[in-house]
Design an enzyme around this catalytic site. Sequence first.
Site, mmCIF file in Angstrom:
data_model
loop_
_atom_site.group_PDB
_atom_site.id
_atom_site.type_symbol
_atom_site.label_atom_id
_atom_site.label_comp_id
_atom_site.label_asym_id
_atom_site.label_seq_id
_atom_site.Cartn_x
_atom_site.Cartn_y
_atom_site.Cartn_z
ATOM 1 N N HIS A 177 -2.863 4.489 -3.011
ATOM 2 C CA HIS A 177 -3.959 5.240 -2.372
ATOM 3 C C HIS A 177 -3.663 6.723 -2.537
ATOM 4 O O HIS A 177 -2.783 7.270 -1.876
ATOM 5 C CB HIS A 177 -4.027 4.827 -0.896
ATOM 6 C CG HIS A 177 -5.058 5.556 -0.093
ATOM 7 N ND1 HIS A 177 -5.055 5.559 1.289
ATOM 8 C CD2 HIS A 177 -6.132 6.298 -0.459
ATOM 9 C CE1 HIS A 177 -6.079 6.277 1.729
ATOM 10 N NE2 HIS A 177 -6.740 6.740 0.694
ATOM 11 N N HIS A 187 0.848 -1.206 0.000
ATOM 12 C CA HIS A 187 0.000 0.000 0.000
ATOM 13 C C HIS A 187 0.883 1.256 0.000
ATOM 14 O O HIS A 187 1.710 1.443 0.891
ATOM 15 C CB HIS A 187 -0.882 -0.036 1.245
ATOM 16 C CG HIS A 187 -1.914 1.035 1.337
ATOM 17 N ND1 HIS A 187 -3.135 0.958 0.700
ATOM 18 C CD2 HIS A 187 -1.920 2.219 2.001
ATOM 19 C CE1 HIS A 187 -3.849 2.034 0.981
ATOM 20 N NE2 HIS A 187 -3.125 2.833 1.767
ATOM 21 N N MET A 205 -4.321 10.354 -1.942
ATOM 22 C CA MET A 205 -4.996 11.366 -1.118
ATOM 23 C C MET A 205 -4.586 12.724 -1.662
ATOM 24 O O MET A 205 -3.810 13.460 -1.067
ATOM 25 C CB MET A 205 -4.589 11.180 0.353
ATOM 26 C CG MET A 205 -5.295 9.991 1.001
ATOM 27 S SD MET A 205 -4.431 9.367 2.450
ATOM 28 C CE MET A 205 -3.190 8.367 1.638
ATOM 29 N N ASP A 256 0.838 5.314 -0.012
ATOM 30 C CA ASP A 256 0.009 6.493 0.262
ATOM 31 C C ASP A 256 0.603 7.730 -0.391
ATOM 32 O O ASP A 256 1.663 8.202 0.010
ATOM 33 C CB ASP A 256 -0.087 6.716 1.776
ATOM 34 C CG ASP A 256 -0.926 5.653 2.461
ATOM 35 O OD1 ASP A 256 -2.111 5.535 2.121
ATOM 36 O OD2 ASP A 256 -0.378 4.936 3.325
ATOM 37 N N ASP A 264 -8.781 1.062 5.848
ATOM 38 C CA ASP A 264 -7.467 1.686 6.021
ATOM 39 C C ASP A 264 -7.520 2.626 7.218
ATOM 40 O O ASP A 264 -8.311 3.569 7.235
ATOM 41 C CB ASP A 264 -7.127 2.459 4.727
ATOM 42 C CG ASP A 264 -5.740 3.077 4.746
ATOM 43 O OD1 ASP A 264 -4.973 2.837 5.702
ATOM 44 O OD2 ASP A 264 -5.429 3.805 3.777
HETATM 45 C C1 DX5 Z 1 -3.522 7.232 6.414
HETATM 46 C C2 DX5 Z 1 -3.068 6.255 5.360
HETATM 47 C C3 DX5 Z 1 -2.874 4.879 5.864
HETATM 48 C C4 DX5 Z 1 -1.853 4.724 6.964
HETATM 49 C C5 DX5 Z 1 -2.423 3.715 7.914
HETATM 50 O O1 DX5 Z 1 -4.114 8.330 5.824
HETATM 51 O O2 DX5 Z 1 -3.989 6.213 4.288
HETATM 52 O O3 DX5 Z 1 -2.608 3.969 4.794
HETATM 53 O O4 DX5 Z 1 -0.594 4.285 6.550
HETATM 54 O O5 DX5 Z 1 -1.597 3.611 9.016
HETATM 55 P P1 DX5 Z 1 -2.004 2.762 10.294
HETATM 56 O O6 DX5 Z 1 -2.208 1.344 9.846
HETATM 57 O O7 DX5 Z 1 -0.827 2.932 11.196
HETATM 58 O O8 DX5 Z 1 -3.264 3.369 10.840
HETATM 59 ZN ZN ZN Z 2 -3.735 4.567 2.827
#
Ligand code: DX5
Ligand code: ZN
Length: 228
Positions: free
Chosen positions: A64, A31, A66, A33, A173
Amino acid sequence: MSPQISPSILSADFARLAEEAEAVRGADWLHVDVMDNHFVPNLTLGLPVVESLRKSTDIPIDCHLMIEDPDRWAPQYAEAGAGSVTFHVEAAAAPVRLAREIRSLGARASMALKPATPVEPYEDLLPELDMLLIMTVEPGFGGQSFLDIMLPKIRRTRQLIDRHGLQLWLQLDGGISAETIERCADAGADVFVAGSAVYGADDPAEAVRRLRELAATATDNAPWVHRH
Ligand code: DX5
Ligand code: ZN
């Protein structure tokens, strides 16, 4: 489908990404981000890093995004070879057109919902998607606490998927760990992102296996699983 685990490299060491991918060997996805400091108040990495990472690991990349204006930027991540590309519906101008474009470029098309975004208005769009991501924290940072208040939305989404007979994967997530994954699988999710729970563990590959096992057991006993 048996549950899949997608370790988030947001919690990995960004100076050693190829090794950090290797550290989760056996994971279903990696994954990644992508944050732009506008859609979320944090800045991470972009296309060049995804391109390099793809060449240095066999694990398919679960991107992912954002970011603002995914209509413009998301297709490039599919072209870069990401196996799955997730855009946020709150940022997309034309989610149906975008999902079709991502699919036409050979990636799985996925749409994400922030915690306050309801699923119901998007019921008719679901057949256009390969995966729906329900955020279980506010996007932007790793290591936040799982929002239990999302469980009813996860259950309602599972019901929608089953009512329409869709093959859509349901990803969560944020705050997924050995503490929270069972109730998530029980509620109907089947793809789990985990950042701190995997990269914070002494043995990240073992953490992935453990999470998958906990999810599989909870899924086997879940009310939404149709037994024949
Ligand atoms: C947060 C990200 C996640 C993040 C999750 O906005 O989209 O993918 O890495 O991290 P954990 O598993 O630590 O909550
Ligand atoms: Zn994410």
